[in-house]
Design a protein around this motif. Structure first.
Motif, PDB file in Angstrom:
ATOM      1  N   GLU A 117       0.823  -1.215   0.000  1.00  0.00           N
ATOM      2  CA  GLU A 117       0.000   0.000   0.000  1.00  0.00           C
ATOM      3  C   GLU A 117       0.853   1.259   0.000  1.00  0.00           C
ATOM      4  OE1 GLU A 117      -2.140  -1.226   3.534  1.00  0.00           O
ATOM      5  OE2 GLU A 117      -1.024   0.174   4.776  1.00  0.00           O
ATOM      6  N   ARG A 119       0.672   4.985   1.205  1.00  0.00           N
ATOM      7  CA  ARG A 119      -0.111   5.832   2.110  1.00  0.00           C
ATOM      8  C   ARG A 119       0.266   7.275   1.838  1.00  0.00           C
ATOM      9  NH1 ARG A 119      -2.713   3.917   6.930  1.00  0.00           N
ATOM     10  NH2 ARG A 119      -2.847   1.677   6.712  1.00  0.00           N
ATOM     11  N   ARG A 121      -0.675  10.835   3.017  1.00  0.00           N
ATOM     12  CA  ARG A 121      -1.392  11.419   4.157  1.00  0.00           C
ATOM     13  C   ARG A 121      -1.265  12.941   4.127  1.00  0.00           C
ATOM     14  NH1 ARG A 121       0.704   9.285   9.302  1.00  0.00           N
ATOM     15  NH2 ARG A 121      -0.790  10.868   9.917  1.00  0.00           N
ATOM     16  N   THR A 127      -3.397   8.380  11.408  1.00  0.00           N
ATOM     17  CA  THR A 127      -3.812   6.979  11.253  1.00  0.00           C
ATOM     18  C   THR A 127      -4.142   6.449  12.635  1.00  0.00           C
ATOM     19  OG1 THR A 127      -2.241   6.721   9.433  1.00  0.00           O
ATOM     20  CG2 THR A 127      -3.169   4.695  10.352  1.00  0.00           C
ATOM     21  N   HIS A 130      -3.884   0.893  16.205  1.00  0.00           N
ATOM     22  CA  HIS A 130      -4.420  -0.466  16.131  1.00  0.00           C
ATOM     23  C   HIS A 130      -3.344  -1.486  16.520  1.00  0.00           C
ATOM     24  CE1 HIS A 130      -2.937   0.761  12.157  1.00  0.00           C
ATOM     25  NE2 HIS A 130      -2.724  -0.507  11.853  1.00  0.00           N
ATOM     26  N   ARG A 154       5.963  -5.778   8.434  1.00  0.00           N
ATOM     27  CA  ARG A 154       5.925  -4.807   7.334  1.00  0.00           C
ATOM     28  C   ARG A 154       7.224  -4.020   7.281  1.00  0.00           C
ATOM     29  NH1 ARG A 154       0.202  -3.348   8.432  1.00  0.00           N
ATOM     30  NH2 ARG A 154      -0.995  -4.093   6.661  1.00  0.00           N
ATOM     31  N   PHE A 169       5.052   7.701  11.369  1.00  0.00           N
ATOM     32  CA  PHE A 169       4.611   6.390  11.849  1.00  0.00           C
ATOM     33  C   PHE A 169       4.881   6.356  13.349  1.00  0.00           C
ATOM     34  CE2 PHE A 169       5.874   1.881  12.640  1.00  0.00           C
ATOM     35  CZ  PHE A 169       4.626   1.308  12.401  1.00  0.00           C
ATOM     36  N   PHE A 208       8.622  -3.523  11.164  1.00  0.00           N
ATOM     37  CA  PHE A 208       7.904  -3.745  12.425  1.00  0.00           C
ATOM     38  C   PHE A 208       7.038  -4.987  12.338  1.00  0.00           C
ATOM     39  CE2 PHE A 208       3.504  -2.260  11.493  1.00  0.00           C
ATOM     40  CZ  PHE A 208       3.709  -1.627  10.273  1.00  0.00           C
ATOM     41  N   GLU A 210       3.540  -6.740  12.892  1.00  0.00           N
ATOM     42  CA  GLU A 210       2.150  -6.267  12.890  1.00  0.00           C
ATOM     43  C   GLU A 210       1.510  -6.430  14.268  1.00  0.00           C
ATOM     44  OE1 GLU A 210       0.910  -4.586  10.506  1.00  0.00           O
ATOM     45  OE2 GLU A 210      -1.203  -4.558  11.033  1.00  0.00           O
ATOM     46  N   HIS A 214       0.402   0.293  16.817  1.00  0.00           N
ATOM     47  CA  HIS A 214       0.966   1.318  15.933  1.00  0.00           C
ATOM     48  C   HIS A 214      -0.107   2.165  15.275  1.00  0.00           C
ATOM     49  CE1 HIS A 214       0.284  -2.161  13.213  1.00  0.00           C
ATOM     50  NE2 HIS A 214       0.132  -1.263  12.247  1.00  0.00           N
ATOM     51  N   GLY A 215       0.329   3.204  14.598  1.00  0.00           N
ATOM     52  CA  GLY A 215      -0.575   4.116  13.883  1.00  0.00           C
ATOM     53  C   GLY A 215       0.249   5.216  13.247  1.00  0.00           C
ATOM     54  N   ARG A 225       2.581  13.570   3.613  1.00  0.00           N
ATOM     55  CA  ARG A 225       3.488  12.451   3.907  1.00  0.00           C
ATOM     56  C   ARG A 225       3.194  11.282   2.988  1.00  0.00           C
ATOM     57  NH1 ARG A 225       3.237   8.030   8.506  1.00  0.00           N
ATOM     58  NH2 ARG A 225       2.877   6.785   6.652  1.00  0.00           N
TER      59      ARG A 225
HETATM   60  O1  LIG Z   1       2.175   5.159   8.814  1.00  0.00           O
HETATM   61  C1  LIG Z   1       1.010   5.233   9.179  1.00  0.00           C
HETATM   62  O2  LIG Z   1       0.364   6.285   9.169  1.00  0.00           O
HETATM   63  C2  LIG Z   1       0.307   3.980   9.669  1.00  0.00           C
HETATM   64  C3  LIG Z   1       0.854   2.751   9.021  1.00  0.00           C
HETATM   65  C4  LIG Z   1       0.164   1.496   9.382  1.00  0.00           C
HETATM   66  O3  LIG Z   1      -0.778   1.450  10.126  1.00  0.00           O
HETATM   67  C5  LIG Z   1       0.669   0.254   8.810  1.00  0.00           C
HETATM   68  O4  LIG Z   1       1.591   0.256   7.968  1.00  0.00           O
HETATM   69  O5  LIG Z   1       0.155  -0.821   9.205  1.00  0.00           O
END
Ligand SMILES: O=C(O)CCC(=O)C(=O)O
Length: 281
Positions: A117, A119, A121, A127, A130, A154, A169, A208, A210, A214-215, A225
């Motif tokens: 993905e 991202r 932002r 984010t 979670h 990831r 992050f 990292f 999962e 994180h967020g 970003r």
């Molecule tokens: O970088 C972010 O804003 C969140 C990234 C995230 O939740 C993820 O990669 O699982």
């Protein structure tokens, strides 16, 4: 992955890897993200639409092979999944030797790519927090006689510097080993006790598990970003992208056609398919 890196990853659940990408890779990946952002931002709310199992609705571009949701506007995020299909510039990240040295050290079975993905932002976006703690078996972190044993990890790639105010992050260190769920209400990462933002520079990676909580902290700057996120797990785990959750990996025939056998290997979920591939069928 050296001894200190293994120790730190096990201890806190993440690792900042400086200079994972070359300057040339940063430049070409950054240009590819910008081009895809321009296109996806126009299409994100258009048909054809696909509803994910979690209820999020995506635009599907079948020709270029990506799914996108969100909007290019303050406070929002544009997510582009399966971006590998959309531009050969991203091929550099498929079987990227410096990355695979880390992945093969933390996933014990044959690792495949199960998540991809972009991202994007925009200012004001965050984010939600979670994961972390006893999240069940699917994404769990564990350690056994063979060492670190991640079910999902990831790598985030940085194509520009991300400072403390740029929506970094963020993680609650060591929560991949926590025995309790977070007792804090809500998903606002700015307010969660123990949450820290991880600043990074262009070319760096952040690895990292999962399982870690994180967020992404609120982007308080005037710049957008943009990061690349690639997920890995044991070969039997299917897609962990939201739009194609638990489906086969979504790789177009033209994408396979330009990949080497080693790159194809990273999207071959099942051994029988793999055997046929290497037998030349
Ligand atoms: O970088 C972010 O804003 C969140 C990234 C995230 O939740 C993820 O990669 O699982």
């Amino acid at each position: 992955m050296n001894e200190i890196e293994q120790y730190e990853f096990d201890r806190v659940g993440y690792l900042i890897v400086p200079d994972l990408l070359t300057g040339a890779q940063v430049k070409s990946l950054s240009a590819a993200i910008d081009a895809l952002e321009d296109e996806a931002a126009i299409r994100a709310d258009q048909p054809p639409r696909k509803k994910s199992p979690s209820g999020s609705v995506y635009h599907h571009n079948a020709e270029k092979g990506y799914y996108t949701r969100g909007a290019r506007e303050p406070g929002n995020t544009l997510i582009i999944e399966d971006f590998f299909n959309a531009d050969p510039a991203f091929d550099a990240l498929v079987n990227h030797p410096p990355t695979m040295a880390y992945i093969d050290a933390i996933i014990q079975e044959r690792a495949t790519i199960n998540n991809s993905e972009l991202r994007i932002r925009y200012p004001g976006n965050q984010t939600g927090t979670h994961m972390g703690g006893p999240i069940g078996s699917k994404y769990r972190y564990s350690f056994n006689q063979e060492g670190i044993n991640c079910m999902m990890a990831r790598m985030i790639y940085f194509v520009h510097d991300v400072g403390p105010d740029d929506g970094p992050f963020c993680v609650v260190p060591a929560t991949h080993k926590s025995n309790l769920n977070s007792p804090y209400q809500g998903r606002n990462p700015d307010e969660e006790p123990g949450m820290i933002g991880l600043a990074a520079q262009a070319g760096d990676g952040i690895l990292f598990t999962e399982n870690l909580r994180h967020g992404g902290l609120t982007n308080q700057s005037n710049t957008t970003r943009k990061t690349i996120h690639v997920g890995y797990g044991p070969f039997w785990m299917k897609s962990q992208n939201i739009a194609t959750l638990d489906e086969d990996p979504y790789i177009l025939s033209q994408t396979y056609a330009r990949y080497s056998p080693e790159q194809r290997h990273l999207f071959r979920a099942w051994p029988a398919m793999l055997e046929r591939e290497f037998a030349g069928e």
